[in-house]
Design a protein around this motif. Structure first.
Motif, short mmCIF file in Angstrom:
data_model
loop_
_atom_site.label_atom_id
_atom_site.label_comp_id
_atom_site.label_asym_id
_atom_site.label_seq_id
_atom_site.Cartn_x
_atom_site.Cartn_y
_atom_site.Cartn_z
N GLY A 371 19.16 63.13 47.97
CA GLY A 371 19.21 61.92 47.15
C GLY A 371 18.71 60.68 47.88
N LYS A 374 13.34 61.10 49.04
CA LYS A 374 12.15 61.73 49.63
C LYS A 374 11.18 62.20 48.55
N SER A 375 11.71 62.96 47.58
CA SER A 375 10.83 63.45 46.52
C SER A 375 10.24 62.28 45.74
N SER A 376 11.11 61.31 45.44
CA SER A 376 10.64 60.16 44.67
C SER A 376 9.48 59.48 45.38
N GLN A 416 9.16 70.28 44.46
CA GLN A 416 10.42 70.86 44.91
C GLN A 416 10.92 71.92 43.93
N1 LIG Z 1 13.54 62.07 36.98
C1 LIG Z 1 14.50 61.25 37.44
N2 LIG Z 1 15.02 60.31 36.60
C2 LIG Z 1 15.98 59.46 37.04
N3 LIG Z 1 16.49 59.46 38.27
C3 LIG Z 1 16.03 60.37 39.15
C4 LIG Z 1 15.02 61.31 38.77
N4 LIG Z 1 14.76 62.09 39.84
C5 LIG Z 1 15.57 61.66 40.83
N5 LIG Z 1 16.33 60.62 40.44
C6 LIG Z 1 17.29 59.87 41.27
O1 LIG Z 1 16.59 59.29 42.34
C7 LIG Z 1 17.33 59.37 43.56
C8 LIG Z 1 16.49 59.99 44.65
O2 LIG Z 1 16.19 61.32 44.29
P1 LIG Z 1 15.14 62.21 45.08
O3 LIG Z 1 14.88 63.40 44.25
O4 LIG Z 1 13.98 61.37 45.47
O5 LIG Z 1 15.96 62.61 46.38
P2 LIG Z 1 15.55 63.57 47.54
O6 LIG Z 1 15.58 62.78 48.79
O7 LIG Z 1 14.28 64.27 47.23
O8 LIG Z 1 16.76 64.59 47.55
P3 LIG Z 1 16.77 66.17 47.86
O9 LIG Z 1 16.75 66.33 49.32
O10 LIG Z 1 18.07 66.62 47.29
O11 LIG Z 1 15.60 66.76 47.17
C9 LIG Z 1 18.59 60.16 43.24
O12 LIG Z 1 19.65 59.25 43.16
C10 LIG Z 1 18.32 60.79 41.91
O13 LIG Z 1 19.48 60.82 41.14
#
Ligand SMILES: Nc1ncnc2c1ncn2[C@@H]1O[C@H](COP(=O)(O)OP(=O)(O)OP(=O)(O)O)[C@@H](O)[C@H]1O
Ligand SMILES: [Mg+2]
Length: 577
Positions: A371, A374-376, A416
């Motif tokens: 969370g 990273k993916s975002s 992912q």
């Molecule tokens: N499609 C979406 N719509 C709204 N909020 C989202 C969406 N995807 C992710 N989020 C929110 O954005 C935040 C960052 O999510 P993200 O997927 O970028 O995390 P991450 O670092 O990739 O985590 P992980 O290691 O679990 O994959 C989180 O709080 C998540 O709830």
């Protein structure tokens, strides 16, 4: 409306034929009572058997014409209806293909697939029925009315009472049933959604032993749907005897007043028979109209939902004067980027003020808690989403200034939550490049450490992959997804947690092959394990939407607290493992 109606265009001929046949059918039906009256009036009274036979044969002929027209109408209205639905579905499908991730988020995939199936079927029913009832009733009504008045205008006055009564009843029915049918439509939606979500994710449901819970949820949705449907049907059914009563009273009134006229010699038995037939046709048409209203209500919800999809413009469009992403070096720069998933969202941003640069050919690893964003962050590079603030630059140009399609050719991303499609392994890999030769496919699979296990399958590259790739292991699926991305020969390659299910030894080989085979490609590598990132050229440490450290493994170990924590926790894991 125009957009939807234009789907009927290729079937205009069938639609016109359907209407013509319906007109013939109605004509045949309104002529029958007159012929019948002729037999009674002239044939029977004068005992002219020849006349009776002649008119009888004519009646059979008219009936045959009516029957054939009925068939013709059914055939062509079905053809036009089905064709219309196929076109509409095709148009919706194309539209959905243009949608951005944000558009898909806002509709939800379950809702989109219901709109493409169930709602289109509703529209198809409306179109098919429309070409029958909607033409039949309004056509028959005036015909029969004129005939009835011509036979005996004083007797036709009875209609002045029964038609208004019937209209009031029908209005009441429609007003009562409409909201119920609307409610019913909503409960059908709920049911569909439950089924859709559940069947797609059956495996998850089973693994969490949630069957009982899901069964209950389904039963609730199903019961809800049954109850609303029953109430709606009940409203319709209760009205039926009432309407029959009105019809029967009308006929009694006609016989009563008509009988007196017959006695007074101002009306013949033949005329009265004819008259009753027309009266029935009039009242039937009115009831058919009421049914049409109900059908329209049911379809109007679907119509609205289909229009919503057709009217949505993808929020990811090519900018005016967009340039082609070509001959890139692969330098990626995040310049003070902030990001929200929903533009109107004013809560904490998912990313805030992120800045860093990846030089061409560098391997940039990204690590951080779940969370962290990273993916975002990496999704912004191929523009799966657009930044809210700041800019992402590719070779010094804002990614929003590139043609989307060419950008996607240069930036390959292994998501992912990735998936494979039903088809052979070769088909799946070709997604990366339609024209790839077998040699290219093998090379990509080798680089992704997938060649060996593919060859171990009896059918090799022709092994059939089931929908979603359920018949290969998690690690195999990940490597196939990587091979698919490699076939694009991208300038920038993003691997979002793409080796999480691959064992460490294979992962090590994968990293080495990237170093050797993809020397000129900028690679973003999101990972959870320190061992996966430690030999990267640059490691970006993320926490809660911000970068908290950038550097090489040893630099971060010396200076970055968050990195030290991750390192320490994983050392402990390895020791205990
Ligand atoms: N499609 C979406 N719509 C709204 N909020 C989202 C969406 N995807 C992710 N989020 C929110 O954005 C935040 C960052 O999510 P993200 O997927 O970028 O995390 P991450 O670092 O990739 O985590 P992980 O290691 O679990 O994959 C989180 O709080 C998540 O709830
Ligand atoms: Mg993620």
């Amino acid at each position: 409306m125009k957009k939807i109606l234009s789907c009927l265009k290729p079937y205009r001929r069938a639609a016109i034929l359907a209407v013509c046949f319906m007109v013939l059918d109605v004509l045949a039906e309104v002529i029958q009572p007159t012929l019948m009256a002729d037999i009674i009036g002239q044939g029977i009274q004068s005992g002219d058997v020849g006349y009776i036979v002649r008119t009888g044969l004519l009646m059979i002929l008219v009936a045959a014409i009516g029957l054939l027209s009925g068939f013709g109408n059914a055939k062509y209205s079905a053809k036009a209806g089905v064709g219309f639905a196929a076109n509409l579905r095709d148009r919706l499908f194309r539209k959905v293909q243009t949608f951005s991730f944000r558009n898909i988020d806002s509709f939800s995939t379950a809702s989109l697939s219901i709109r493409l199936t169930n709602d289109v079927t509703q529209m198809q029913n409306l179109a098919t029925m429309g070409m029958r009832m909607m033409i039949r009733a309004p056509l028959m009504l005036p015909f029969a009315l004129v005939m009835a008045i011509r036979i005996n205008s004083s007797l036709a006055l009875i209609l002045g009472v029964s038609v208004p009564v019937l209209l009031v009843l029908l209005t009441l029915l429609v007003r009562r049933a409409m909201p119920m049918f609307e409610k019913m439509q909503r409960s059908v939606d709920r049911l569909n959604r439950t089924v859709q979500e559940n069947v797609t994710n059956m495996r998850v449901v089973k693994s969490f032993v949630r069957e009982e819970h899901e069964k209950r949820k389904f039963a609730e949705a199903s019961d809800g749907q049954m109850n609303t449907a029953m109430r709606a049907m009940y409203a319709v059914i209760v009205n039926m005897p009432l309407m029959m009563l009105v019809m029967n009273c009308t006929i009694v009134a006609v016989v009563f007043f008509g009988g007196r006229q017959i006695i007074g010699n101002t009306l013949t038995v033949a005329e009265m028979t004819k008259f009753i037939n027309y009266i029935m046709q009039i009242l039937m048409s009115l009831m058919m109209l009421a049914m049409m209203f109900i059908l329209l209500t049911r379809a109007s919800a679907s119509y609205r939902r289909i229009r919503e999809v057709l009217d949505t413009e993808s929020d990811m469009q090519d900018a005016e004067g967009a340039r082609k992403a070509q001959g890139l070096r692969g330098r990626v720069e995040f310049r003070d980027v902030s990001f929200h998933y929903h533009a109107e969202d004013d809560g904490d941003p998912v990313l805030s003020h992120v800045s860093f640069t990846a030089e061409p050919g560098e391997v940039v690893a990204i690590i951080g808690g779940t969370g962290a964003g990273k993916s975002s962050m990496v999704q912004l590079i191929p523009r799966l989403y657009d930044v809210t603030q700041g800019a992402v630059l590719l070779d010094g140009v804002d990614v929003r200034e590139y043609h989307l399609a060419s950008l996607h050719d240069e930036v390959a991303m292994v998501l992912q939550k990735n998936t494979l499609f039903s088809g052979t392994i070769r088909d799946n890999l070709r997604w990366g490049n339609q024209d790839a030769t077998d040699e290219q496919i093998y090379a990509a699979a080798k680089a992704a450490q997938a060649h060996d296990f593919i060859m171990s399958f009896p059918k090799g590259y022709d092994t059939w992959i089931e929908q979603g790739g359920v018949n290969v292991s998690g690690g195999q699926k990940q490597r196939l997804c990587i091979a698919r991305a490699l076939l694009k020969a991208p300038k920038v390659l993003i691997l979002d947690d793409s080796t999480s299910a691959v064992d460490t030894a294979t992962e090590q080989r994968l990293r080495e092959s990237f170093r050797n085979e993809l020397a000129g490609t900028t690679i973003f590598l999101i990972a959870q394990r320190i061992s996966s990132v430690q030999d990267a050229d640059k490691i970006v440490v993320m926490d809660d939407g911000s970068i908290v450290g950038i550097g090489r493994h040893d630099e971060l170990l010396a200076s970055c607290e968050a990195y030290q924590e991750i390192y320490a926790s994983q050392q402990g894991e390895e020791a205990s493992a």
